[in-house]
Scaffold this active site. Structure first.
Site, short mmCIF file in Angstrom:
data_model
loop_
_atom_site.label_atom_id
_atom_site.label_comp_id
_atom_site.label_asym_id
_atom_site.label_seq_id
_atom_site.Cartn_x
_atom_site.Cartn_y
_atom_site.Cartn_z
N ASP A 8 0.79 -1.24 0.00
CA ASP A 8 0.00 0.00 0.00
C ASP A 8 0.82 1.30 0.00
O ASP A 8 0.57 2.21 0.80
CB ASP A 8 -0.96 0.01 1.20
CG ASP A 8 -1.98 -1.12 1.15
OD1 ASP A 8 -1.93 -1.92 0.20
OD2 ASP A 8 -2.82 -1.21 2.07
N ASP A 46 -4.51 -0.82 -1.91
CA ASP A 46 -5.82 -0.63 -1.29
C ASP A 46 -6.69 0.05 -2.36
O ASP A 46 -6.33 1.10 -2.89
CB ASP A 46 -5.63 0.27 -0.06
CG ASP A 46 -6.59 -0.05 1.08
OD1 ASP A 46 -6.92 -1.23 1.28
OD2 ASP A 46 -7.01 0.90 1.78
N HIS A 48 -10.58 0.75 -2.98
CA HIS A 48 -11.95 0.69 -2.50
C HIS A 48 -12.95 1.33 -3.46
O HIS A 48 -12.66 2.37 -4.06
CB HIS A 48 -12.07 1.45 -1.16
CG HIS A 48 -11.25 0.88 -0.05
ND1 HIS A 48 -11.29 -0.44 0.32
CD2 HIS A 48 -10.35 1.46 0.80
CE1 HIS A 48 -10.47 -0.65 1.35
NE2 HIS A 48 -9.88 0.49 1.65
N HIS A 81 -10.72 6.87 1.70
CA HIS A 81 -9.33 6.78 1.23
C HIS A 81 -9.23 5.73 0.12
O HIS A 81 -10.04 4.81 0.04
CB HIS A 81 -8.39 6.41 2.38
CG HIS A 81 -8.63 5.01 2.90
ND1 HIS A 81 -9.64 4.73 3.80
CD2 HIS A 81 -8.04 3.83 2.62
CE1 HIS A 81 -9.64 3.42 4.06
NE2 HIS A 81 -8.69 2.85 3.35
N LYS A 106 -6.88 -4.85 -3.31
CA LYS A 106 -7.61 -5.44 -2.17
C LYS A 106 -8.60 -4.41 -1.63
O LYS A 106 -8.46 -3.21 -1.89
CB LYS A 106 -6.63 -5.87 -1.07
CG LYS A 106 -5.84 -4.73 -0.47
CD LYS A 106 -4.81 -5.25 0.50
CE LYS A 106 -4.03 -4.12 1.14
NZ LYS A 106 -4.85 -3.22 1.95
N CYS A 151 -2.14 -2.97 7.53
CA CYS A 151 -1.97 -3.83 6.34
C CYS A 151 -0.66 -4.61 6.33
O CYS A 151 -0.63 -5.75 5.87
CB CYS A 151 -2.18 -3.01 5.09
SG CYS A 151 -3.91 -2.45 5.00
C1 VGL Z 1 -4.82 0.49 5.64
C2 VGL Z 1 -6.47 1.26 7.03
C3 VGL Z 1 -7.40 1.15 6.02
C4 VGL Z 1 -3.38 0.15 5.46
C5 VGL Z 1 -5.75 0.37 4.63
O1 VGL Z 1 -2.90 0.14 4.31
O2 VGL Z 1 -2.70 -0.12 6.49
N1 VGL Z 1 -5.21 0.92 6.85
N2 VGL Z 1 -7.04 0.70 4.82
ZN ZN Z 2 -8.40 0.81 3.22
#
Ligand code: VGL
Ligand code: ZN
Length: 204
Positions: A8, A46, A48, A81, A106, A151
């Site tokens: 990420d 990440d 979404h 995010h 993901k 993550c």
């Molecule tokens: C993450 C919170 C929500 C991360 C991703 O990459 O650690 N944390 N989505």
């Molecule tokens: Zn996330």
């Protein structure tokens, strides 16, 4: 065969982003230095949908940091995010992407969050990363990125579960640290299941 898993490394997790990890930018040069030393490099992203249910904005009266139940699991609510197709979801521009074998998105199912790069938080759906690594003969992974206490942690724990020799590249990670000590506890949890802790200069 060993692989580097970059977790990420996206604009929204860097200072100025929607879910900025303090000092997050410091890990980019670590990734850039490590990349050329691995035959197999993969990245998680990440990714979404705009109405993902981990977003506080989807729950009237709730705020980021609140805990709710989602799909039978306790879910921390986050600011919006890493929405698919937005700049915040893109990889950091200063991150070298040469030689990346594949990106594993993901968190695409709005009903369940996915901290790990392998499985969603309910361990029901898989990203395919585990099978992909196995098919390439990977038996050892080095994990780094953002965030240590979410993550990165769950990616490393799942890697161990899948039977991979797993290393955390400590200087290549930074944490959200919603509660003080979260990063330290995350590292302890990883160490407890056999994750080795290394600094990037000590990666063989
Ligand atoms: C993450 C919170 C929500 C991360 C991703 O990459 O650690 N944390 N989505
Ligand atoms: Zn996330």
């Amino acid at each position: 065969m060993r692989a580097l898993i970059l977790v990420d490394l996206q604009n929204d997790f860097l200072p100025g982003g929607a879910l900025a990890v303090p000092d997050g930018r410091r890990v980019i040069p670590v990734a850039n230095a490590l990349l050329p030393r691995f035959d197999v490099v993969v990245a998680t992203q990440d990714w979404h949908p705009p109405d993902h249910l981990s977003f506080a904005a989807q729950h009237p009266g709730r705020a980021p940091g609140d805990l709710i139940e989602l799909d039978g699991l306790t879910q921390n609510l986050w600011p919006v995010h890493c929405v698919q197709g937005t700049r915040g979801a893109e990889f950091a521009p200063s991150l070298c992407q040469d030689g990346w074998a594949r990106v594993f998105p993901k968190g695409t199912d709005r009903r369940v969050d996915s901290y790990s790069g392998f499985f969603d938080n309910g361990h029901r759906g898989s990203t395919g990363l585990g099978d992909w690594l196995r098919a390439r003969g990977v038996d050892e992974v080095f994990v780094m990125g953002l965030a240590t206490d979410y993550c990165v942690k769950f990616t490393a724990l799942d890697a161990v579960d899948l039977g991979l020799k797993t290393w955390l590249v400590a200087d290549g990670c930074r944490g959200v640290e919603l509660a003080e000590g979260d990063v330290e506890r995350a590292i302890a949890a990883m160490r407890a299941v056999g994750v080795g802790i290394v600094n990037s200069v000590d990666v063989p």
